[in-house]
Design an enzyme around this catalytic site. Structure first.
Site, PDB file in Angstrom:
ATOM      1  N   ASN A 171       0.707  -1.192  -0.106  1.00 46.64           N
ATOM      2  CA  ASN A 171       0.074  -0.047   0.039  1.00 46.64           C
ATOM      3  C   ASN A 171       0.914   1.368   0.108  1.00 46.64           C
ATOM      4  O   ASN A 171       1.994   1.148   0.047  1.00 46.64           O
ATOM      5  CB  ASN A 171      -0.890   0.067   1.298  1.00 46.64           C
ATOM      6  CG  ASN A 171      -0.336  -0.081   2.507  1.00 46.64           C
ATOM      7  OD1 ASN A 171       0.969  -0.619   2.653  1.00 46.64           O
ATOM      8  ND2 ASN A 171      -0.567   0.855   3.518  1.00 46.64           N
ATOM      9  N   PRO A 172       0.263   2.651  -0.222  1.00 45.47           N
ATOM     10  CA  PRO A 172       1.300   3.609  -0.280  1.00 45.47           C
ATOM     11  C   PRO A 172       2.287   3.890   0.722  1.00 45.47           C
ATOM     12  O   PRO A 172       3.206   4.411   0.416  1.00 45.47           O
ATOM     13  CB  PRO A 172       0.283   4.812  -0.407  1.00 45.47           C
ATOM     14  CG  PRO A 172      -1.052   4.235  -1.072  1.00 45.47           C
ATOM     15  CD  PRO A 172      -1.099   2.604  -0.445  1.00 45.47           C
ATOM     16  N   CYS A 173       2.036   3.444   2.010  1.00 43.59           N
ATOM     17  CA  CYS A 173       2.940   3.738   3.005  1.00 43.59           C
ATOM     18  C   CYS A 173       3.648   2.740   3.390  1.00 43.59           C
ATOM     19  O   CYS A 173       4.255   2.602   4.352  1.00 43.59           O
ATOM     20  CB  CYS A 173       2.222   4.493   4.206  1.00 43.59           C
ATOM     21  SG  CYS A 173       1.585   6.240   3.945  1.00 43.59           S
ATOM     22  N   GLY A 174       3.631   1.580   2.700  1.00 48.81           N
ATOM     23  CA  GLY A 174       4.452   0.353   2.986  1.00 48.81           C
ATOM     24  C   GLY A 174       4.230  -0.595   4.097  1.00 48.81           C
ATOM     25  O   GLY A 174       4.942  -1.253   4.368  1.00 48.81           O
ATOM     26  N   GLU A 175       2.831  -0.418   4.915  1.00 46.42           N
ATOM     27  CA  GLU A 175       2.733  -1.231   5.948  1.00 46.42           C
ATOM     28  C   GLU A 175       2.324  -2.845   5.477  1.00 46.42           C
ATOM     29  O   GLU A 175       2.645  -3.869   6.165  1.00 46.42           O
ATOM     30  CB  GLU A 175       1.475  -0.704   6.795  1.00 46.42           C
ATOM     31  CG  GLU A 175       1.890   0.651   7.460  1.00 46.42           C
ATOM     32  CD  GLU A 175       1.290   1.711   6.695  1.00 46.42           C
ATOM     33  OE1 GLU A 175       1.177   2.754   7.135  1.00 46.42           O
ATOM     34  OE2 GLU A 175       0.928   1.714   5.421  1.00 46.42           O
TER      35      GLU A 175
END
Length: 211
Positions: free
Chosen positions: A84-88
């Site tokens: 996802n966009p923030c890498g979680e």
């Protein structure tokens, strides 16, 4: 400012780094333009690492490690291709992220005393509650996804991203020193409980609601 930047790295590149070999960078646009550049793998890796140290960007996603160390390994229809966009949360194409966290420090009984203890029983109970709650939220959210492919992926694979936070505060409450042998053993134990109970809660949901 609303997303991070990461470089996807595979095992072949890391081998080239170890052996101080050249590496070909390659990119192809949708209209067919191709870009190639040969660089030294070790120099590039050092540049990535230094920039990450200086600014926090870019992150590094070791994609072969991700695909060989997850519960969907072996399912060709759920090959992880990014996050996802923030890498979680690592995801396959068309998958959507659903994120939640448990605050570890809230499970310390008698904090800051010699009697301080991590309440594993309550932690396990909370994991099962949150896995079930996030599965409910997933159903609630499916019809809000813009693409049919996203709705199908979410409904069929039911991926959630449950994490935890507050480890440093937890260690302080338990009067442990961050990074010493006791804190490492504690972190390892909590991590194993966490993943095993997440899997157990998911299996029980599958038994109840179908896979």
């Amino acid at each position: 400012t609303k997303a991070n930047i990461s470089v996807m790295i595979n095992d072949d590149f890391m081998k080239a780094v170890e052996e101080n070999k050249d590496w070909e960078l390659y990119f192809k646009t949708e209209r067919g333009d191709e870009f190639k550049k040969t660089v030294n793998a070790k120099d590039l890796f050092r540049k990535i690492a230094k920039n990450n140290y200086d600014t926090g960007e870019p992150g590094q996603l070791f994609i072969d490690r991700v695909n060989n160390w997850n519960l969907t390994k072996g399912y060709d229809e759920y090959k992880i291709v990014g996050t996802n966009p923030c890498g979680e949360q690592p995801l396959s194409e068309y998958a959507s992220c659903l994120l939640g966290s448990l605050n570890l420090s809230e499970f310390v009984d008698d904090p800051f005393t010699d009697k301080a203890k991590f309440n594993e029983k309550e932690f396990i109970r909370a994991v099962h509650v949150v896995v079930r709650a996030m599965d409910d939220v997933l159903d609630e959210n499916i019809d809000r996804l813009p693409l049919q492919e996203q709705r199908d992926k979410s409904r069929n694979w039911r991926q959630i991203g449950l994490g935890h936070l507050g480890l440093a505060d937890t260690l302080i409450k338990l009067q442990m020193t961050y990074g010493d042998e006791d804190s490492l053993k504690f972190s390892d134990r909590i991590g194993k409980i966490f993943i095993n109970e997440c899997i157990r809660a998911s299996a029980l949901l599958a038994k109840e609601r179908g896979v």
